[in-house]
Design an enzyme around this catalytic site. Structure first.
Site, PDB file in Angstrom:
ATOM      1  CB  SER A  42       1.660 -17.174  -4.207  1.00 49.77           C
ATOM      2  OG  SER A  42       2.762 -16.944  -3.345  1.00 49.77           O
ATOM      3  CG  ASP A 333       5.059  -9.933  -6.617  1.00 48.50           C
ATOM      4  OD1 ASP A 333       5.901 -10.709  -6.098  1.00 48.50           O
ATOM      5  OD2 ASP A 333       3.838 -10.184  -6.637  1.00 48.50           O
ATOM      6  CG  HIS A 336       5.147 -13.969  -5.814  1.00 48.47           C
ATOM      7  ND1 HIS A 336       4.352 -12.949  -5.339  1.00 48.47           N
ATOM      8  CD2 HIS A 336       4.783 -15.082  -5.127  1.00 48.47           C
ATOM      9  CE1 HIS A 336       3.539 -13.421  -4.412  1.00 48.47           C
ATOM     10  NE2 HIS A 336       3.785 -14.716  -4.264  1.00 48.47           N
TER      11      HIS A 336
END
Length: 371
Positions: A42, A333, A336
């Site tokens: 990610s 978040d 991240h």
């Protein structure tokens, strides 16, 4: 003479473009063209998981992701751009589109194979993500497409000149702590790290066989100090989860050693490794020094440190809180980075000095004249 050459190259590109869209012949590429191929999780995923059958834990194609730059959610796990977007900008390339994006085939600039939640191990979030070896298979499929589009010689040249960046491993180490895994009853931490590194080494060697020579890597962040990991500590003490961070340290040492070994074994192999462990640690511990107000808690989420993975309200926990200004936060978040932090990381990856990015930085790999 240079102007004439550029003019002729433009005419050649334009005419071969017209030919290629009718399926009558190959494209030509400018001299010095360097593509960017992206693998990983990610940290690098620009939206591949939008197009697979998975769950919202591994997707970011809903508000508030993406809204501070793109004004809509793209599948990137940030409020805006992620590290590969900035690298592409620095290299004068367009944003590299997800490989799975339907109808997009401009692979001469590169492709993004990364998948949120992916690991070097196929068992990591198996069936929900595109693991690293599956990303490699997608790359091999793309190689065939490039040969058809460009012809074998031009395709080989493109792959030879390209830069390949990889960010993977964090999910392999996080899964045993966020699930009921018994993996450490079967392996010591050192043995488990060796398995992860062996899988990564295999993929590097396979890309090398296809012509890849210039690679960029991120080492692993202090995983135990991410908001998600802090939230796992009972009592809201603010401590980092040391077992997780210890795995990151073992991984980073092993990665550094295997890259040095590959450099000695593989002719023409050049690499850059960026010390994201230290870069992030510094911003967590001294956010004000780097232009942030908050280094421990996330902008989006709920619970201690906003460490419960609920940003956007589409996951198992629906409640979430969103800060007013994501650029004040290191983390967007639970795991991240904010766009601002991503930009700072990308700048270090692109042109950082030897104390953070070595033995080359990405700028040197893109501009390199040995190939």
């Amino acid at each position: 003479m240079m102007g004439l050459r550029l003019h002729l190259c433009f005419l050649a590109l334009f005419s071969t473009f017209l030919i290629s869209i009718h399926g009558l012949g190959p494209l030509c590429l400018p001299e010095e063209h360097v593509a960017l191929f992206i693998f990983g999780d990610s940290v690098f995923d620009a939206g591949n998981n939008n197009y697979i059958n998975t769950i919202t834990d591994y997707q970011a194609n809903y508000e508030p992701y993406g809204e501070n730059f793109f004004k809509y959610s793209t599948g990137r796990f940030s409020d805006g751009r992620i590290i590969p977007d900035f690298i592409a900008e620095f290299a004068n390339l367009p944003f590299i589109t997800p490989y799975l994006h339907p109808g997009y085939h401009r692979y001469t600039d590169g492709a993004n194979f990364a998948s949120a939640g992916a690991g070097a191990l196929a068992e990591t979030h198996q069936g929900m993500v595109i693991d690293l070896k599956s990303q490699l298979n997608n790359f091999k499929n793309l190689e065939s497409l490039l040969s058809k589009e460009l012809g074998d010689a031009e395709a080989e040249k493109l792959l030879f000149r390209a830069v390949y960046i990889i960010s993977v491993g964090s999910n392999d180490y996080a899964v045993p702590f966020t699930t009921n895994s018994s993996i450490f009853q079967s392996y010591t931490p050192e043995e488990y790290v060796d398995i992860v590194i062996s899988n990564l080494k295999f993929v590097i060697e396979e890309i090398y066989k296809k012509g890849g020579r210039k690679f960029g890597f991120l080492n692993i962040a202090p995983l135990g100090c991410l908001p998600l990991a802090r939230a796992l500590i009972p009592g809201n003490t603010g401590a980092c989860k040391q077992e997780l961070t210890a795995l990151a340290i073992l991984h980073n040492k092993a990665l550094s050693e295997v890259l040095q070994k590959l450099e000695n074994e593989l002719s023409g192999f050049k690499y850059s490794i960026t010390d994201t462990y230290t870069i992030l640690s510094e911003r967590i511990n001294s956010p004000l020094k780097y232009g942030f107000k908050e280094g421990n808690s996330a902008c989006c989420g709920i619970g201690p440190y906003k460490g419960i993975n609920s940003c956007g309200g589409k996951r198992s926990v629906k409640e979430y809180e969103l800060c007013e200004n994501a650029s004040e936060y290191v983390f967007f978040d639970t795991t991240h980075l904010s766009e601002k932090a991503n930009q700072q990381f990308a700048e270090q990856i692109w042109s950082g000095t030897l104390n953070v990015t070595r033995p080359y930085n990405l700028k040197e790999l893109f501009e390199d004249k040995w190939v």
